[in-house]
Design a protein around this motif. Structure first.
Motif, short mmCIF file in Angstrom:
data_model
loop_
_atom_site.label_atom_id
_atom_site.label_comp_id
_atom_site.label_asym_id
_atom_site.label_seq_id
_atom_site.Cartn_x
_atom_site.Cartn_y
_atom_site.Cartn_z
N ASP A 91 12.07 11.18 -33.14
CA ASP A 91 13.34 11.43 -32.73
C ASP A 91 13.49 12.03 -31.50
O ASP A 91 12.63 13.42 -31.32
CB ASP A 91 13.82 12.52 -33.84
N ARG A 92 14.09 11.66 -30.49
CA ARG A 92 14.42 12.24 -29.16
C ARG A 92 15.47 13.24 -29.06
O ARG A 92 15.71 13.56 -28.05
CB ARG A 92 14.42 11.02 -28.06
N THR A 93 16.15 12.88 -29.84
CA THR A 93 17.75 13.80 -30.03
C THR A 93 17.32 15.17 -29.57
O THR A 93 18.18 15.65 -28.51
CB THR A 93 18.16 13.72 -31.47
N GLY A 104 23.36 -3.70 -26.24
CA GLY A 104 23.01 -3.52 -27.71
C GLY A 104 22.48 -4.86 -28.15
O GLY A 104 21.77 -4.73 -29.09
N ARG A 105 23.22 -5.82 -28.00
CA ARG A 105 23.07 -7.25 -28.40
C ARG A 105 21.53 -7.67 -27.94
O ARG A 105 20.70 -8.14 -29.08
CB ARG A 105 23.75 -8.25 -27.85
N TYR A 106 21.09 -7.16 -26.88
CA TYR A 106 19.84 -7.52 -26.59
C TYR A 106 18.83 -6.66 -27.32
O TYR A 106 17.66 -7.28 -27.56
CB TYR A 106 19.37 -7.26 -24.95
N ILE A 107 19.09 -5.34 -27.54
CA ILE A 107 18.10 -4.62 -28.37
C ILE A 107 18.04 -5.12 -29.78
O ILE A 107 16.85 -5.34 -30.44
CB ILE A 107 18.53 -3.16 -28.26
N ALA A 108 19.05 -5.67 -30.50
CA ALA A 108 19.13 -6.25 -31.72
C ALA A 108 18.40 -7.38 -31.87
O ALA A 108 17.70 -7.60 -32.79
CB ALA A 108 20.62 -6.24 -32.14
N GLN A 109 18.47 -8.10 -30.47
CA GLN A 109 17.87 -9.55 -30.54
C GLN A 109 16.53 -9.39 -30.64
O GLN A 109 15.46 -10.09 -31.24
CB GLN A 109 18.22 -10.51 -29.33
N GLN A 156 19.52 4.14 -26.49
CA GLN A 156 20.42 5.49 -27.15
C GLN A 156 20.69 6.31 -26.35
O GLN A 156 21.75 7.18 -26.59
CB GLN A 156 19.21 6.06 -28.38
N GLY A 157 19.85 6.73 -25.27
CA GLY A 157 20.26 7.52 -24.19
C GLY A 157 21.70 7.39 -23.46
O GLY A 157 22.71 7.78 -23.35
N ILE A 158 21.83 6.04 -23.42
CA ILE A 158 23.12 5.48 -22.88
C ILE A 158 24.18 5.65 -23.92
O ILE A 158 25.30 5.91 -23.47
CB ILE A 158 22.86 3.70 -22.47
#
Length: 893
Positions: free
Chosen positions: A231-233, A627-632, A655-657
């Motif tokens: 976790d980077r949060t 997000g679609r690229y990451i999911a793919q 997630q930073g974005i």
């Protein structure tokens, strides 16, 4: 050489079976290292091999064991060896072949095959001691020493600039012929294709990196492991950033891993260093020689500047350089190898004595709109600084030929002074404008022109300091800089211009401040290290095809998810680099990036930074596409390693974005009435300037201001929504009073400030800190005078005439300032400026009753980057067509 070597690793990985057949069907001239999974050769080093060679042998053995599962045997040249051998470093056996350590130039190395022999050697520093390669590390060793550049010593006496030619030969062989890659520090970041057999033949490669110096701030930094796993949060929250000095070992990536990553990618190279070097002079000489230091200045935390017109300072600096080259400890800091730095402090608090000030020039003129906001580009101190450096260099050239004086070309002294002569013993590190302005054609032209100019006068070579800074971290947002292609363009430009080296100042990424110690920069694995990797590869071999480099990374690192990840990176890069971003469907800027202003405020456009980032660049639609690229990629990743690497990109970048955009509150409208094209969006304000009689003309501090004219409320320059600017409350107030007599125009400016202890004061570029700017245009024809004053009374003076560039103005003003802290009887602290401007320096004669001048007063409040003005202008402050009107009248007593 050419870029095709990058594909050889992929060939090894895909055709492991073919390699086995090669081993079985060997021909004369082949050197068999592994046959059918079994070691077939022996590593041989000298019995008294230096630590640099020992490290090379251990690295070679370690990586081939990873590839094959079996470890190569190892012996010294004092032992009997049968069968094929791998000669690492100079030994008795290489000397018999006519190869000696001293025959190689620094950083030069050889990969060569002879009958049953593979030679991996180069020029190595002769330093001896145990290389603790596999020993468990203590917690202190694991983390590395605290400081801006911590690191793990690889062997006793190790320095990052050691000559390690045999290591270079090993690393080049592992990359070129075994397909090994070091994308990130540590085992998780290393790519080693598996194989059964390894055969080489007809190798004869002798080379060295074309760029002799290759360094960056992250190359030895210790990093929280959470950036790579987990976790980077909390790491993105300033309040939650831990002190690396007390973090448990299991939460920290070992410093040794980062050092080895840099070495494996051939970082560092020649011993060179150029940075601020005066810091220790104050402690050494201030008490005994106060006249050596800048007159009229106090230490503001960055050290005092020197009085460069003082001949004793020059003689002591010459002696300091000579002492260093004679093997003595200099007073100045940062001397390294054959280079002695002479670089002013970062405060730029230039001496105010008459002789020093006589060498100061007007700022270098540039188009602020096309070149990226208020980036500091100046030549005001160039003649002053470089005359001093040149005189020291001339003296040292006589006493120490072959040694160099080095310096930064930076901010106020970035530009080559006119008529500067060439010096063969001068090396210059040119500070490139930040990456946020790198996409501006105007900035690119500026950088290239001035790199050429410095190459003309710096016979010792030109280096570059590259600012890879992320203002979005400091402004509550986050959008990644994945501009790997831009680095490739830079490297090709540097090669064309003969640039000798670079320093990547990755300052402002994941920054943690440890109270009382230092600012620590955490390198982000996906934004920083792959950029470093690309830069180092091209700094080593400029013939590499960068597109092949990127595609190879996607294939090796992400497997079946490669195309999805490539789509994500290219989309993020497109958004970051797009010079034609839009607000309300209108193109706001031409020719430069939306990240151009390091302060995170759009001075030239009046559009708040967050509105541009999240309202125009990374819109909801663009965020969904990313997000679609990451999911793919998650769906396509076909191995646990590939899925983990997708998660690394997801956690570290995407997630930073998402978090950055979630913190943004959309404005009710993206339009900016103040900056619309229609004249109705702007109105002229008027004020009266009464004529008075004063007892002591020109002394603004003792004047009775009760009869002065009042300008009225200031107006926000950068409104955030579609309402008129007047409806937006300012966080601080500014009051201005004006009056005049026969000789002077008097102004008193009272600036409220909630924290006068934290005023930002920049004497080199006065306008870059808390300041007020006064504009006077007597004729109303656009030929104005500009006076900029900060809370300490430092000033900058300019004048504009039709058809000419902005130039210096000698105003003859009298300035008195006062800083008042917050007190119970007032809401805020205040800083006050009282000014008397002689009419003789403006119009030659005093105005008469009824005369009007175009006039404006503007406020730069750096507490929250708030800009306000009595009469807000369209665009920047230097817009005389949008000034208000000052009418000179008789006083009413």
């Amino acid at each position: 050489m050419n870029g095709t070597w990058l594909y050889q690793a992929h060939v090894w990985a895909l055709l492991a079976g073919l390699l086995s057949l090669l081993a079985v069907g060997c021909v004369e001239g082949d050197v068999v290292l592994y046959r059918d999974g079994r070691p077939a050769a022996t590593i041989v080093t000298a019995a008294d091999a230096p630590a640099t060679v020992e490290l090379a042998a251990l690295e070679f053995r370690h990586h081939l064991k990873q590839a094959t599962g079996r470890q190569l045997p190892r012996k010294t040249d004092a032992e009997r060896v049968e069968g094929p051998v791998i000669l690492v470093g100079e030994s008795k056996r290489t000397r018999e072949l006519g190869l000696r350590n001293d025959d190689f130039k620094r950083q030069e190395y050889l990969i060569q095959t002879r009958p049953d022999t593979l030679i991996l050697m180069g020029h190595d520093r002769q330093v001896f001691g145990e290389v603790r390669y596999d020993d468990p590390l203590t917690p202190e060793e694991y983390i590395g020493s605290p400081g801006p550049n911590p690191g793990f010593p690889l062997y006793p006496g190790w320095t990052r600039f050691d000559a390690v030619g045999s290591c270079y030969a090993v690393y080049d062989f592992l990359e070129r012929y075994c397909g090994v890659r070091w994308y990130l520090p540590g085992p998780r970041g290393t790519y080693v294709p598996e194989r059964e057999s390894l055969v080489v033949r007809n190798l004869n490669l002798k080379r060295k990196p074309w760029m002799v110096y290759r360094e960056g701030t992250n190359y030895t930094d210790t990093t929280p492991r959470a950036l790579y796993t987990g976790d980077r949060t909390k790491l993105d929250s300033p309040a939650g950033r831990p002190d690396l000095r007390v973090m448990p070992v299991e939460e920290v990536l070992p410093g040794r891993d980062t050092v080895l990553w840099a070495l494996r990618n051939k970082a560092w190279g020649d011993r060179f260093h150029a940075n601020h070097s005066y810091s220790s002079w104050e402690a050494a000489f201030k008490e005994g020689h106060p006249d050596w230091f800048a007159k009229g200045r106090v230490n503001k935390g960055l050290g005092l500047e020197l009085c460069l017109s003082n001949p004793e300072v020059k003689e002591r600096m010459i002696q300091d350089a000579r002492d260093y080259f004679d093997g003595k400890q200099p007073v100045s800091t940062g001397a390294l190898g054959d280079y002695f730095p002479i670089v002013p402090t970062d405060g730029k608090e230039w001496c105010l004595c008459q002789e020093c000030q006589s060498k100061m020039d007007p700022p270098y003129d540039f188009d602020i709109r096309s070149m990226g906001g208020k980036a500091v580009i100046a030549r005001s101190a160039s003649r002053y600084v470089w005359d001093f450096i040149g005189e020291v260099a001339d003296a040292v050239a006589e006493s120490h030929p072959g040694k160099y004086i080095c310096a930064l070309a930076y901010t106020d002294y970035l530009v080559v002074p006119e008529d500067m002569k060439r010096r063969d013993n001068l090396a210059v590190m040119f500070c490139l404008q930040p990456t946020q302005t790198a996409f501006s054609p105007a900035f690119a032209q500026f950088n290239e022109e001035h790199l050429r100019e410095w190459s003309r006068v710096a016979g010792g070579g030109v280096y570059v300091w590259i600012y890879t800074v992320y203002p979005q971290y400091r402004s509550g947002g986050r959008f990644p800089d994945l501009s790997y292609h831009k680095w490739a363009e830079w490297m090709r430009l540097f090669h064309k211009l003969g640039i000798k080296g670079y320093f990547d100042n990755a300052d402002g990424g994941m920054v943690v401040s440890v109270p009382g110690t230092y600012n620590h920069v955490w390198p982000d694995p996906m934004e920083d290290f792959f950029r470093h990797y690309v830069a180092l590869k091209l700094a080593d071999d400029i013939t590499i095809d960068e597109d092949e480099l990127y595609d190879e990374f996607y294939r090796f690192w992400y497997g079946q998810a490669a195309e999805a990840i490539k789509g994500f990176v290219l989309k993020a890069q497109e958004l970051y680099n797009d010079p034609h971003y839009k607000v309300d469907g209108r193109v706001q800027s031409q020719g430069y990036s939306p990240w151009r202003d390091i302060l995170g405020v759009y001075h030239g456009e009046g559009v708040p930074w967050e509105d541009v980032v999240w309202g125009s660049v990374c819109t909801a639609e663009n965020l969904q596409e990313l997000g679609r690229y990451i999911a793919q990629a998650y769906e396509l990743a076909d191995t646990p390693e590939a899925k983990a690497r997708v998660k690394l990109l997801d956690d570290g970048v995407y997630q930073g974005i998402v978090r950055g955009r979630s913190r943004w509150t959309p404005p009710t409208s993206m339009h900016r009435e103040a900056y619309a094209a229609e004249p109705s969006a702007w109105r002229m304000r008027h004020a009266s300037c009464p004529r008075v009689t004063v007892d002591t003309p020109g002394l603004a501090r003792v004047i009775d201001w009760s009869v002065a004219g009042q300008l009225g409320n200031f107006i926000l320059h950068t409104p955030r929504a579609g309402s008129p600017r007047e409806s937006f409350p300012l966080s601080v107030g500014t009051d201005v009073e004006v009056m005049h007599d026969e000789t002077y125009l008097y102004l008193r400016v009272v600036c409220q400030d909630p924290d006068t202890n934290s005023l930002l004061i920049d004497s080199g570029a006065v306008w870059a800190g808390d300041s007020v700017e006064i504009f006077l245009d007597p004729e109303g024809q656009g030929e104005f005078r500009q006076l900029i004053v900060n809370p300490r009374g430092d000033r900058a003076e300019f004048q504009s005439q039709r058809g000419e560039r902005l130039r210096s103005w000698t105003s003859g003003v009298s300035i008195d300032t006062e800083i008042l802290p917050t007190a119970p009887e007032i809401d805020d602290g205040r800083w006050i400026v009282r000014i008397a401007i002689p009419f003789a320096s403006i119009s030659g004669s005093p105005p008469q009753a009824g005369d009007t001048w175009r006039f404006n007063v503007c406020r730069n409040f750096r507490g929250n980057y708030e800009y306000s003005a009595w009469n807000p202008t369209v665009g920047g402050w230097q817009k005389p067509e949008y000034f208000g009107e000052l009418k000179f009248v008789e006083a009413k007593y």
